[in-house]
Motif scaffolding. Structure first.
Motif, PDB file in Angstrom:
ATOM      1  N   GLU A  38       8.689  32.633 -51.459  1.00  0.00           N
ATOM      2  CA  GLU A  38       8.219  33.661 -52.392  1.00  0.00           C
ATOM      3  C   GLU A  38       7.219  34.592 -51.706  1.00  0.00           C
ATOM      4  N   LEU A  45       9.546  36.528 -48.767  1.00  0.00           N
ATOM      5  CA  LEU A  45      10.674  37.330 -49.241  1.00  0.00           C
ATOM      6  C   LEU A  45      10.414  38.005 -50.589  1.00  0.00           C
ATOM      7  N   GLY A  46       9.360  37.589 -51.270  1.00  0.00           N
ATOM      8  CA  GLY A  46       9.018  38.224 -52.542  1.00  0.00           C
ATOM      9  C   GLY A  46       9.915  37.836 -53.703  1.00  0.00           C
ATOM     10  N   GLU A  47      10.632  36.727 -53.578  1.00  0.00           N
ATOM     11  CA  GLU A  47      11.521  36.267 -54.649  1.00  0.00           C
ATOM     12  C   GLU A  47      11.191  34.823 -54.991  1.00  0.00           C
ATOM     13  N   ASP A  48      11.296  34.501 -56.267  1.00  0.00           N
ATOM     14  CA  ASP A  48      11.018  33.155 -56.739  1.00  0.00           C
ATOM     15  C   ASP A  48      12.322  32.358 -56.881  1.00  0.00           C
ATOM     16  N   LEU A  72      14.050  30.345 -54.639  1.00  0.00           N
ATOM     17  CA  LEU A  72      15.020  30.364 -53.540  1.00  0.00           C
ATOM     18  C   LEU A  72      15.147  29.043 -52.787  1.00  0.00           C
ATOM     19  N   ARG A 130      18.648  27.203 -52.668  1.00  0.00           N
ATOM     20  CA  ARG A 130      19.630  28.021 -51.953  1.00  0.00           C
ATOM     21  C   ARG A 130      19.321  28.085 -50.460  1.00  0.00           C
ATOM     22  N   TYR A 131      18.049  28.137 -50.108  1.00  0.00           N
ATOM     23  CA  TYR A 131      17.636  28.258 -48.714  1.00  0.00           C
ATOM     24  C   TYR A 131      18.146  27.091 -47.872  1.00  0.00           C
ATOM     25  N   LEU A 171      20.527  33.390 -45.929  1.00  0.00           N
ATOM     26  CA  LEU A 171      19.157  33.441 -46.438  1.00  0.00           C
ATOM     27  C   LEU A 171      18.170  32.943 -45.381  1.00  0.00           C
ATOM     28  N   ARG A 216      17.658  35.763 -43.054  1.00  0.00           N
ATOM     29  CA  ARG A 216      16.836  36.776 -43.717  1.00  0.00           C
ATOM     30  C   ARG A 216      15.363  36.384 -43.649  1.00  0.00           C
ATOM     31  N   TYR A 217      15.081  35.109 -43.856  1.00  0.00           N
ATOM     32  CA  TYR A 217      13.703  34.624 -43.756  1.00  0.00           C
ATOM     33  C   TYR A 217      13.179  34.835 -42.335  1.00  0.00           C
TER      34      TYR A 217
END
Length: 163
Positions: free
Chosen positions: A118, A121-124, A126, A129-130, A136, A139-140
């Protein structure tokens, strides 16, 4: 300290009578967690993001586990006692250790992996899925550089759940 049978029965809410046993009502005893078993290093390191200020590497060194690349253990199939993983989380602040135990024992604590994802990446939400999504994970890695010197403190609820 050893408890007598009478003390054990009293703690369980059972009275001992001459004719047998009788219950003193519903027992609301907290479940006792035993930190037993082993964790494979590959499973432990799946949760490693590198936002713990080198705590994971300090834990590996304290356990005598080789990590020549300076990040991950050399022998991924090595089994480590659960109590050692718990010690890595509590003494060194290893986020990956806390998360593998959280998932293994169903602890009621926030995911350090989720908090780190979070942050970066600014998303809660994850974390599940990670673990299985290479896209992903890449992306991290692409966004991780900005947070190279950042140390995410261990959440107090995580420490409490492991204590």
């Amino acid at each position: 300290m050893r408890l007598s049978r009478r003390q054990l029965f009293a703690a369980a809410g059972v009275s001992v009578l001459a004719g047998g046993f009788t219950s003193n009502g519903p027992v609301a005893a907290a479940p006792v967690r035993t930190w037993s078993g082993e964790v494979q290093l590959a499973e432990w390191e799946r949760y490693h993001l590198g936002l713990d200020g080198g705590a994971h590497q300090k834990a590996l060194a304290a356990l005598g586990i080789a990590h020549r690349d300076g990040v991950r253990a050399d022998e991924q199939y090595l089994e480590v006692p659960v109590e050692s993983v718990r010690r890595a989380a509590l003494e060194f602040g290893d986020h990956a250790a806390a998360d593998v135990l959280r998932d293994r024992f169903g602890l009621d604590a926030p995911s350090m992996l989720g908090l780190g994802l979070e942050l970066v990446l600014g998303e809660d939400g994850l974390e599940r899925r990670y673990l299985d999504d290479p896209q992903l994970q890449l992306r991290y890695i692409g966004h991780r550089r900005r947070y190279a010197d950042h140390v995410l403190p261990m959440h107090p609820k995580v420490r409490a759940a492991l204590a």
